[in-house]
Design a protein around this motif. Sequence first.
Motif, PDB file in Angstrom:
ATOM      1  N   ARG A 323       0.818  -1.221   0.000  1.00  0.00           N
ATOM      2  CA  ARG A 323       0.000   0.000   0.000  1.00  0.00           C
ATOM      3  C   ARG A 323       0.851   1.270   0.000  1.00  0.00           C
ATOM      4  O   ARG A 323       0.361   2.345  -0.315  1.00  0.00           O
ATOM      5  N   PHE A 324       2.125   1.134   0.371  1.00  0.00           N
ATOM      6  CA  PHE A 324       3.020   2.297   0.386  1.00  0.00           C
ATOM      7  C   PHE A 324       3.642   2.430  -1.006  1.00  0.00           C
ATOM      8  O   PHE A 324       4.695   1.881  -1.291  1.00  0.00           O
ATOM      9  N   ASP A 325       2.944   3.166  -1.860  1.00  0.00           N
ATOM     10  CA  ASP A 325       3.319   3.223  -3.273  1.00  0.00           C
ATOM     11  C   ASP A 325       3.597   4.637  -3.778  1.00  0.00           C
ATOM     12  O   ASP A 325       3.824   4.848  -4.961  1.00  0.00           O
ATOM     13  N   GLY A 326       3.571   5.625  -2.881  1.00  0.00           N
ATOM     14  CA  GLY A 326       3.819   7.002  -3.293  1.00  0.00           C
ATOM     15  C   GLY A 326       2.613   7.694  -3.878  1.00  0.00           C
ATOM     16  O   GLY A 326       2.725   8.826  -4.344  1.00  0.00           O
ATOM     17  N   VAL A 327       1.447   7.054  -3.837  1.00  0.00           N
ATOM     18  CA  VAL A 327       0.250   7.641  -4.430  1.00  0.00           C
ATOM     19  C   VAL A 327      -0.686   8.179  -3.363  1.00  0.00           C
ATOM     20  O   VAL A 327      -1.064   9.351  -3.373  1.00  0.00           O
ATOM     21  N   ARG A 328      -1.051   7.351  -2.392  1.00  0.00           N
ATOM     22  CA  ARG A 328      -2.109   7.728  -1.452  1.00  0.00           C
ATOM     23  C   ARG A 328      -1.622   8.550  -0.270  1.00  0.00           C
ATOM     24  O   ARG A 328      -2.275   9.491   0.159  1.00  0.00           O
ATOM     25  N   TYR A 329      -0.485   8.165   0.306  1.00  0.00           N
ATOM     26  CA  TYR A 329       0.049   8.908   1.446  1.00  0.00           C
ATOM     27  C   TYR A 329       1.517   8.552   1.593  1.00  0.00           C
ATOM     28  O   TYR A 329       2.009   7.600   1.006  1.00  0.00           O
ATOM     29  N   GLY A 330       2.213   9.328   2.398  1.00  0.00           N
ATOM     30  CA  GLY A 330       3.629   9.066   2.619  1.00  0.00           C
ATOM     31  C   GLY A 330       4.510   9.699   1.560  1.00  0.00           C
ATOM     32  O   GLY A 330       4.091  10.598   0.817  1.00  0.00           O
ATOM     33  N   VAL A 331       5.741   9.224   1.496  1.00  0.00           N
ATOM     34  CA  VAL A 331       6.743   9.771   0.577  1.00  0.00           C
ATOM     35  C   VAL A 331       6.281   9.627  -0.878  1.00  0.00           C
ATOM     36  O   VAL A 331       5.756   8.587  -1.272  1.00  0.00           O
ATOM     37  N   ARG A 332       6.469  10.684  -1.651  1.00  0.00           N
ATOM     38  CA  ARG A 332       6.242  10.599  -3.096  1.00  0.00           C
ATOM     39  C   ARG A 332       7.491  11.123  -3.798  1.00  0.00           C
ATOM     40  O   ARG A 332       7.933  12.241  -3.549  1.00  0.00           O
ATOM     41  N   ALA A 333       8.056  10.297  -4.639  1.00  0.00           N
ATOM     42  CA  ALA A 333       9.272  10.693  -5.363  1.00  0.00           C
ATOM     43  C   ALA A 333       8.987  11.886  -6.269  1.00  0.00           C
ATOM     44  O   ALA A 333       7.911  11.997  -6.850  1.00  0.00           O
ATOM     45  N   SER A 334       9.949  12.764  -6.379  1.00  0.00           N
ATOM     46  CA  SER A 334       9.799  13.926  -7.247  1.00  0.00           C
ATOM     47  C   SER A 334      10.240  13.578  -8.669  1.00  0.00           C
ATOM     48  O   SER A 334      11.189  12.824  -8.881  1.00  0.00           O
ATOM     49  N   SER A 335       9.516  14.083  -9.634  1.00  0.00           N
ATOM     50  CA  SER A 335       9.837  13.972 -11.061  1.00  0.00           C
ATOM     51  C   SER A 335      10.019  12.534 -11.562  1.00  0.00           C
ATOM     52  O   SER A 335      11.016  12.220 -12.228  1.00  0.00           O
ATOM     53  N   PRO A 336       9.076  11.631 -11.277  1.00  0.00           N
ATOM     54  CA  PRO A 336       9.178  10.286 -11.861  1.00  0.00           C
ATOM     55  C   PRO A 336       8.877  10.337 -13.358  1.00  0.00           C
ATOM     56  O   PRO A 336       8.143  11.215 -13.822  1.00  0.00           O
ATOM     57  N   ASP A 337       9.423   9.400 -14.115  1.00  0.00           N
ATOM     58  CA  ASP A 337       9.205   9.371 -15.562  1.00  0.00           C
ATOM     59  C   ASP A 337       7.821   8.838 -15.928  1.00  0.00           C
ATOM     60  O   ASP A 337       7.238   9.231 -16.937  1.00  0.00           O
TER      61      ASP A 337
END
Length: 485
Positions: A323-337
Motif C-alpha cells: 500500500r506504500f506506493d507514493g500515491v495515497r500517502y507518505g513519501v512521493r518521489a519527485s519527477s518520476p518518468d
Amino acid sequence: MTILDMNVAELKQRLKSRDLSSSELVEASYARIAETEASIQAFLTLDEDRARTAAKAWDEQYAKGEADSLLAGLPIGIKDNIVTDGLRTTCASRFLENFVPVYDSSVSRKLKEAGAITIGKLNMDEFAMGGSNENSAYQTTRNPWDTNRVPGGSSGGSAASVAALQVPFSLGSDTGGSIRQPASYCGIVGLKPTYGRVSRYGLVAFASSLDQIGPLTRTVEDAAHVLQAIAGYDQMDSTSANVEVSSYPSALTGDVKGLRIGVPKEYMGEGVDPVVKAKIMEALKVYESLGATWEEVSMPHTEYAVAAYYLLASSEASSNLARFDGVRYGVRASSPDNLLDLYVKSRSEGFGQEVKRRIMLGTYALSSGYYDAFYLKAQKVRTLIKRDFDEALSRYDILLAPTAPTTAFKIGEQVDNPLQMYMNDILTIPVSLAGVPAISIPCGLADGLPVGLQLIGKPFDEAGLLKAAHAYEQHTEHHKLRPQL
C-alpha cells in the motif's frame, strides 16, 4: 523513589488522596525525558500540549471525586506504529515522516477511556522489522543499563522509556518477540497477549497473523492493569477473539502451589549463554520453594521456527507494505518518468534497508513456482509448532524458558549480520507462531545486564500467566533493580 517509579496502585492512591496531581505526574514525566533523552533517545514525538490539557481535566475529576477510570490521569508512551488521532505516527520510517492520522486505534481509544494520558510516540525498528532498534530511520535508542548497548527491538523505545523512568508504562507490539526481547534486555516486564486478545485495529500491519499489542511495565501488577484496559473483543478487527476478559489484577494471589511447569529442553540448549541458563535454574528453584513442580519437555519442531517465521512474516510484510506506493500517502518521489517509476523511486527513497530485505524475501517466497516450496511449507511447519505447544500445555500449566539467549549486545555489533540478528529471537518466535500468550519478567543480572525469564501460557489464560509471574516477582527483588543513568 521518584513518583515515576511508583506502580499503578500507588499512583492511583496518591491521586485520589490529592497528595499528587495528574499535572505533577505529567510534568515529572516530561522533566525526566528532558533529563535523559539525550542519552536514551526513546521518543520520536511528544504530545505536550494535549497531555497537559488532559492532566488538568483529570485533576478536576479527582477534585470532584469522580475519577474512577482504571488508569485515570496516568502518563503512558505509545509505540509509533500504533495510530493516534492528531499525533504523528511514523513507524520510524521516512515513508511516513509527516503522517498525522485522523482516527485512533482501538487501543488508543480504550486507553483514553481508561484515563491514560499519552506523553508521546516511541522509537522502534522501522515498520517493526528488527530486534535492536538500529533500523529506525531517525535515531538509535540506547539501553539505559549500558548506553553502548541496544535496548532490543522492535519495541526498543517502549522498553527503554519504562526502564529509564520516563513513563510508568508503555505499549509495544510483538510479532516475533518485539515486546518480550526488549523487556528482557531492559530489565522490565513485557507481555504478549494471546493472538486476538487485543485489537489490532489501528496497528500499522507488519505480519497480520502474528502482530499483537501488549504492555511494557515495571511490575507484573502494572501489566495486569494495562492489559485490563486494552483487552477485549473489537468488531473493527476481523481477527479479534470474542472471548471473555477476566479480572487480571484479581488473579494476582501469589499462590502457585501445585503449579505444573514444563521446561522445553530445546530452549536451554546450544546458543543459550551459560549465565542466562544459570539464572533460569535459579528461577526454577524459587518456584519449587513456592510449591510448584517442573519437568523437562521436548518441543521437537523448535529448530525450524526461525526459518518458518521469516518466510511467513516477510511474505505478509510484502503484501501489507504494497500500500506504500507514493500515491495515497507518505513519501512521493519527485519527477518520476511514469507510474512505474513513481512506485520504484518512492519505495526506494522511503524504505530502509531491512524493510527492503524483508519485502524482497517475502515477494520471492510468494512468487509463482516458489509458493509451494517456501510459503506453503512454512505454514505446515507452523502447524507442527502449534501442535508442540498444544501437547505441552495439555500436560503443564505454563512453560518456562529464557526470553533471549544472551543479554543485550553492543550497538553495531550485529548490524552487518542479519542472520545472526534474526537468531536473537529464537526463543520468542515459536510462541508467536503458536499464537499463545507469554510474558518476560526480570530474573537477575549477568555481568551487570538484565536477564529475562519467559513464561508461556495457555491460549487466553493471561490471568494464569500473570498469576505465575506475579508469584515469582513477589519472592524476588529483581524487578526493583534500576539502571544508573
